[in-house]
Design a protein around this motif. Structure first.
Motif, PDB file in Angstrom:
ATOM      1  N   PHE A  19       0.836  -1.198   0.000  1.00 22.33           N
ATOM      2  CA  PHE A  19       0.000   0.000   0.000  1.00 22.33           C
ATOM      3  C   PHE A  19       0.877   1.257   0.000  1.00 22.33           C
ATOM      4  CE2 PHE A  19      -2.329   3.383   2.175  1.00 22.33           C
ATOM      5  CZ  PHE A  19      -3.444   3.456   1.370  1.00 22.33           C
ATOM      6  N   GLU A  20       1.899   1.278   0.829  1.00 21.50           N
ATOM      7  CA  GLU A  20       2.783   2.442   0.895  1.00 21.50           C
ATOM      8  C   GLU A  20       3.533   2.643  -0.420  1.00 21.50           C
ATOM      9  OE1 GLU A  20       2.876   4.808   3.206  1.00 21.50           O
ATOM     10  OE2 GLU A  20       1.267   3.705   4.227  1.00 21.50           O
ATOM     11  N   ILE A  21       3.966   1.552  -1.030  1.00 20.51           N
ATOM     12  CA  ILE A  21       4.658   1.639  -2.323  1.00 20.51           C
ATOM     13  C   ILE A  21       3.721   2.197  -3.387  1.00 20.51           C
ATOM     14  CG2 ILE A  21       5.663   0.292  -4.213  1.00 20.51           C
ATOM     15  CD1 ILE A  21       6.755  -1.625  -1.991  1.00 20.51           C
ATOM     16  N   PHE A  22       2.517   1.625  -3.487  1.00 21.75           N
ATOM     17  CA  PHE A  22       1.567   2.073  -4.507  1.00 21.75           C
ATOM     18  C   PHE A  22       1.068   3.489  -4.235  1.00 21.75           C
ATOM     19  CE2 PHE A  22       0.673  -2.657  -5.062  1.00 21.75           C
ATOM     20  CZ  PHE A  22       1.502  -2.754  -6.170  1.00 21.75           C
ATOM     21  N   LYS A  23       0.968   3.847  -2.994  1.00 26.38           N
ATOM     22  CA  LYS A  23       0.522   5.201  -2.644  1.00 26.38           C
ATOM     23  C   LYS A  23       1.495   6.241  -3.202  1.00 26.38           C
ATOM     24  CE  LYS A  23       0.357   6.513   1.641  1.00 26.38           C
ATOM     25  NZ  LYS A  23       0.063   6.643   3.062  1.00 26.38           N
ATOM     26  N   PRO A  79      -8.563   1.268  -3.954  1.00 28.28           N
ATOM     27  CA  PRO A  79      -8.827   2.398  -3.047  1.00 28.28           C
ATOM     28  C   PRO A  79      -7.911   3.595  -3.296  1.00 28.28           C
ATOM     29  CG  PRO A  79      -8.754   0.351  -1.812  1.00 28.28           C
ATOM     30  CD  PRO A  79      -8.295   0.035  -3.205  1.00 28.28           C
ATOM     31  N   ILE A  80      -6.683   3.350  -3.722  1.00 29.78           N
ATOM     32  CA  ILE A  80      -5.763   4.452  -4.013  1.00 29.78           C
ATOM     33  C   ILE A  80      -6.244   5.215  -5.247  1.00 29.78           C
ATOM     34  CG2 ILE A  80      -3.401   5.029  -4.723  1.00 29.78           C
ATOM     35  CD1 ILE A  80      -2.490   2.543  -3.065  1.00 29.78           C
ATOM     36  N   LEU A  81      -6.628   4.494  -6.286  1.00 32.21           N
ATOM     37  CA  LEU A  81      -7.108   5.147  -7.514  1.00 32.21           C
ATOM     38  C   LEU A  81      -8.396   5.930  -7.280  1.00 32.21           C
ATOM     39  CD1 LEU A  81      -6.480   2.395 -10.195  1.00 32.21           C
ATOM     40  CD2 LEU A  81      -5.420   4.648 -10.092  1.00 32.21           C
ATOM     41  N   TRP A  82      -9.264   5.400  -6.429  1.00 35.58           N
ATOM     42  CA  TRP A  82     -10.555   6.041  -6.222  1.00 35.58           C
ATOM     43  C   TRP A  82     -10.554   7.043  -5.082  1.00 35.58           C
ATOM     44  CZ3 TRP A  82     -15.070   6.018  -8.930  1.00 35.58           C
ATOM     45  CH2 TRP A  82     -15.063   5.230 -10.065  1.00 35.58           C
ATOM     46  N   ARG A  83      -9.434   7.236  -4.432  1.00 39.33           N
ATOM     47  CA  ARG A  83      -9.346   8.212  -3.342  1.00 39.33           C
ATOM     48  C   ARG A  83      -9.635   9.610  -3.867  1.00 39.33           C
ATOM     49  NH1 ARG A  83      -4.544   7.332   0.545  1.00 39.33           N
ATOM     50  NH2 ARG A  83      -6.032   5.830   1.294  1.00 39.33           N
ATOM     51  N   ALA A  84      -9.049   9.957  -4.997  1.00 36.67           N
ATOM     52  CA  ALA A  84      -9.276  11.254  -5.638  1.00 36.67           C
ATOM     53  C   ALA A  84      -9.282  11.015  -7.143  1.00 36.67           C
ATOM     54  CB  ALA A  84      -8.196  12.248  -5.252  1.00 36.67           C
TER      55      ALA A  84
END
Length: 100
Positions: free
Chosen positions: A15-19, A44-49
């Motif tokens: 998650f930290e890497i992809f973030k 979830p990272i893509l859909w965060r913003a």
């Protein structure tokens, strides 16, 4: 050897890497196709913003409605195509802001 190390990384580390790649949408889209584990972390990272077209975001919101809620859209002349599969994720729940 490299794939062995990558598969052993915890979800939190991935998650930290992809973030860190959150502004590289094409890269993240490619990565989410690697396997289910990565997909569950990246969506979830893509859909965060979401930075893509508002139309896609709104369409996804409509697809997440149940049949009764979708029927109410007919009053506003909004017709969704028949036989749309339910999304695999509740994408809307991940949205924090919408960028254009």
């Amino acid at each position: 050897m490299t794939s062995f190390v990558i598969t052993r990384l915890s979800n939190e580390v991935l998650f930290e890497i992809f973030k860190c790649l959150n502004s590289y949408y094409k890269t993240l889209f490619s990565c989410l196709l690697v396997n289910r584990k990565w997909c569950r972390i990246i969506v979830p990272i893509l859909w965060r913003a979401p930075c893509f077209k508002y139309r896609r975001v709104i369409r996804m919101c409509f697809l997440e409605l149940n049949a009764d809620e979708q029927a109410l859209l007919v009053l506003f002349k909004i017709n969704l195509p028949e036989n749309n599969p339910m999304p695999l994720f509740e994408h809307v729940s991940f949205i924090i802001s919408v960028n254009n």
